[in-house]
Write an enzyme that holds these catalytic residues in place. Sequence first.
Site, PDB file in Angstrom:
ATOM      1  N   ARG A  27       0.835  -1.208   0.000  1.00 26.67           N
ATOM      2  CA  ARG A  27       0.000   0.000   0.000  1.00 26.67           C
ATOM      3  C   ARG A  27       0.866   1.254   0.000  1.00 26.67           C
ATOM      4  NH1 ARG A  27      -3.277  -0.122   4.977  1.00 26.67           N
ATOM      5  NH2 ARG A  27      -1.438  -1.223   5.699  1.00 26.67           N
ATOM      6  N   ASN A  45      -6.342  -2.598   2.386  1.00 25.25           N
ATOM      7  CA  ASN A  45      -6.340  -4.044   2.567  1.00 25.25           C
ATOM      8  C   ASN A  45      -7.780  -4.535   2.643  1.00 25.25           C
ATOM      9  OD1 ASN A  45      -3.553  -4.368   2.672  1.00 25.25           O
ATOM     10  ND2 ASN A  45      -3.452  -4.222   4.886  1.00 25.25           N
TER      11      ASN A  45
END
Length: 98
Positions: A27, A45
């Site tokens: 990320r 996520n």
Amino acid sequence: MDTVGDEDDIVRLTAWVAGRVQGVGFRWWTRSRALELGLVGSAANLRDGRVEVVAEGPRDHCEQLLSALRSPSSPGWVDHVVEHWSEPAGDLTGFDEK
């Protein structure tokens, strides 16, 4: 002059990235690439182990981000990426990690 498909068209890309992409800096890496490209959005996520990437900006910049997500230089290990293109909502600012 017809502007359909123009590189400057603003679009929304939603990509679901599957593989070993949680707990490996994916990320953060995605956010860095998106900011370099001037995109707004988020990388989050999901419970099933995928990462959902939402990005808005010029189509060619979103395509560059999509290529980066699929590249071997991304952290972890990407099995596959499912992409969805849509009209921009215009409700995003910055690029968040969720």
